[in-house]
Design a protein around this motif. Structure first.
Motif, PDB file in Angstrom:
ATOM      1  N   GLU A  22     -14.072 -78.398 125.215  1.00 61.68           N
ATOM      2  CA  GLU A  22     -13.287 -78.736 124.028  1.00 61.68           C
ATOM      3  C   GLU A  22     -13.807 -77.961 122.813  1.00 61.68           C
ATOM      4  OE1 GLU A  22     -11.687 -82.719 121.827  1.00 61.68           O
ATOM      5  OE2 GLU A  22     -13.808 -82.697 122.396  1.00 61.68           O
ATOM      6  N   LEU A  23     -15.098 -77.931 122.635  1.00 58.67           N
ATOM      7  CA  LEU A  23     -15.699 -77.214 121.508  1.00 58.67           C
ATOM      8  C   LEU A  23     -15.424 -75.714 121.600  1.00 58.67           C
ATOM      9  CD1 LEU A  23     -17.482 -77.260 118.990  1.00 58.67           C
ATOM     10  CD2 LEU A  23     -19.464 -77.046 120.511  1.00 58.67           C
ATOM     11  N   TYR A  24     -15.591 -75.144 122.791  1.00 64.98           N
ATOM     12  CA  TYR A  24     -15.335 -73.720 122.990  1.00 64.98           C
ATOM     13  C   TYR A  24     -13.894 -73.380 122.616  1.00 64.98           C
ATOM     14  CZ  TYR A  24     -14.623 -69.220 125.207  1.00 64.98           C
ATOM     15  OH  TYR A  24     -14.293 -67.907 125.436  1.00 64.98           O
ATOM     16  N   SER A  38      -5.429 -73.619 122.399  1.00 70.62           N
ATOM     17  CA  SER A  38      -4.868 -74.974 122.342  1.00 70.62           C
ATOM     18  C   SER A  38      -5.072 -75.697 123.670  1.00 70.62           C
ATOM     19  CB  SER A  38      -3.384 -74.932 121.986  1.00 70.62           C
ATOM     20  OG  SER A  38      -2.659 -74.299 123.012  1.00 70.62           O
ATOM     21  N   GLY A  39      -5.092 -77.004 123.600  1.00 68.27           N
ATOM     22  CA  GLY A  39      -5.294 -77.862 124.761  1.00 68.27           C
ATOM     23  C   GLY A  39      -5.917 -79.152 124.276  1.00 68.27           C
ATOM     24  N   ARG A  40      -6.195 -80.055 125.214  1.00 70.27           N
ATOM     25  CA  ARG A  40      -6.837 -81.304 124.808  1.00 70.27           C
ATOM     26  C   ARG A  40      -7.501 -81.979 125.988  1.00 70.27           C
ATOM     27  NH1 ARG A  40      -3.690 -86.426 123.929  1.00 70.27           N
ATOM     28  NH2 ARG A  40      -2.512 -86.638 125.823  1.00 70.27           N
ATOM     29  N   LEU A  41      -8.467 -82.832 125.657  1.00 65.82           N
ATOM     30  CA  LEU A  41      -9.115 -83.638 126.684  1.00 65.82           C
ATOM     31  C   LEU A  41      -8.196 -84.800 127.050  1.00 65.82           C
ATOM     32  CD1 LEU A  41     -12.832 -83.902 125.520  1.00 65.82           C
ATOM     33  CD2 LEU A  41     -11.938 -82.641 127.472  1.00 65.82           C
ATOM     34  N   ILE A  42      -8.108 -85.067 128.345  1.00 66.06           N
ATOM     35  CA  ILE A  42      -7.303 -86.175 128.850  1.00 66.06           C
ATOM     36  C   ILE A  42      -8.105 -86.898 129.938  1.00 66.06           C
ATOM     37  CG2 ILE A  42      -5.091 -85.041 128.372  1.00 66.06           C
ATOM     38  CD1 ILE A  42      -4.949 -84.474 131.461  1.00 66.06           C
ATOM     39  N   PRO A  43      -7.731 -88.128 130.273  1.00 64.71           N
ATOM     40  CA  PRO A  43      -8.332 -88.758 131.455  1.00 64.71           C
ATOM     41  C   PRO A  43      -7.928 -87.958 132.702  1.00 64.71           C
ATOM     42  CG  PRO A  43      -7.145 -90.362 130.124  1.00 64.71           C
ATOM     43  CD  PRO A  43      -6.809 -89.013 129.578  1.00 64.71           C
ATOM     44  N   VAL A  44      -8.806 -87.886 133.671  1.00 64.12           N
ATOM     45  CA  VAL A  44      -8.491 -87.155 134.902  1.00 64.12           C
ATOM     46  C   VAL A  44      -7.263 -87.788 135.551  1.00 64.12           C
ATOM     47  CG1 VAL A  44      -9.303 -86.564 137.218  1.00 64.12           C
ATOM     48  CG2 VAL A  44     -10.868 -86.436 135.284  1.00 64.12           C
ATOM     49  N   PRO A  45      -6.226 -86.991 135.849  1.00 65.65           N
ATOM     50  CA  PRO A  45      -5.030 -87.536 136.504  1.00 65.65           C
ATOM     51  C   PRO A  45      -5.366 -88.179 137.851  1.00 65.65           C
ATOM     52  CG  PRO A  45      -4.605 -85.333 135.666  1.00 65.65           C
ATOM     53  CD  PRO A  45      -6.079 -85.567 135.540  1.00 65.65           C
ATOM     54  N   CYS A  64     -16.694 -86.487 136.296  1.00 63.10           N
ATOM     55  CA  CYS A  64     -16.570 -87.319 135.096  1.00 63.10           C
ATOM     56  C   CYS A  64     -15.102 -87.695 134.931  1.00 63.10           C
ATOM     57  CB  CYS A  64     -17.111 -86.588 133.854  1.00 63.10           C
ATOM     58  SG  CYS A  64     -15.980 -85.445 133.057  1.00 63.10           S
ATOM     59  N   GLY A  65     -14.805 -88.554 134.019  1.00 64.50           N
ATOM     60  CA  GLY A  65     -13.443 -89.052 133.859  1.00 64.50           C
ATOM     61  C   GLY A  65     -12.573 -88.244 132.920  1.00 64.50           C
ATOM     62  N   LEU A  66     -13.070 -87.070 132.457  1.00 67.21           N
ATOM     63  CA  LEU A  66     -12.300 -86.269 131.506  1.00 67.21           C
ATOM     64  C   LEU A  66     -11.901 -84.925 132.102  1.00 67.21           C
ATOM     65  CD1 LEU A  66     -14.443 -86.856 128.298  1.00 67.21           C
ATOM     66  CD2 LEU A  66     -12.256 -87.919 128.863  1.00 67.21           C
ATOM     67  N   ALA A  67     -10.749 -84.436 131.660  1.00 68.12           N
ATOM     68  CA  ALA A  67     -10.258 -83.127 132.086  1.00 68.12           C
ATOM     69  C   ALA A  67      -9.680 -82.410 130.868  1.00 68.12           C
ATOM     70  CB  ALA A  67      -9.184 -83.289 133.157  1.00 68.12           C
ATOM     71  N   TRP A  68      -9.615 -81.085 130.945  1.00 70.11           N
ATOM     72  CA  TRP A  68      -9.007 -80.285 129.886  1.00 70.11           C
ATOM     73  C   TRP A  68      -7.599 -79.930 130.337  1.00 70.11           C
ATOM     74  CZ3 TRP A  68      -9.913 -79.679 125.008  1.00 70.11           C
ATOM     75  CH2 TRP A  68      -9.292 -78.665 124.306  1.00 70.11           C
TER      76      TRP A  68
END
Length: 78
Positions: free
Chosen positions: A22-24, A31-38, A45-49
């Motif tokens: 996210e920082l990079y 553009s993009g965003r962190l979301i819960p893993v589908p 971990c529970g996050l995805a880009w």
């Protein structure tokens, strides 16, 4: 109901790796965003880009060359 559309999904082994991506992306104007893993995927971990496929195609080499370890890299309809 919202219509599904394709996204490139990057998953990570750790939450710190997800936050590093996210920082990079913010620092480099990607553009993009962190979301819960589908639900279709599993990850360390529970996050995805989530990133638009066109944006991913434009920055693919940059994203894959970072020091951030990507667990999975898939295109999904979400």
């Amino acid at each position: 109901m919202r219509k599904k559309k394709p996204y490139q999904i990057l998953t990570f082994h750790t939450t710190s790796a997800a936050m590093a991506m996210e920082l990079y992306c913010k620092e480099h104007g990607i553009s993009g965003r962190l979301i819960p893993v589908p639900r279709e995927l599993s990850a360390g971990c529970g996050l995805a880009w989530r990133i638009e496929p066109e944006e991913y195609a434009r920055y693919k080499d940059d994203l894959l060359d970072t020091s951030v370890e990507i667990e999975q890299n898939v295109e999904l309809m979400i």
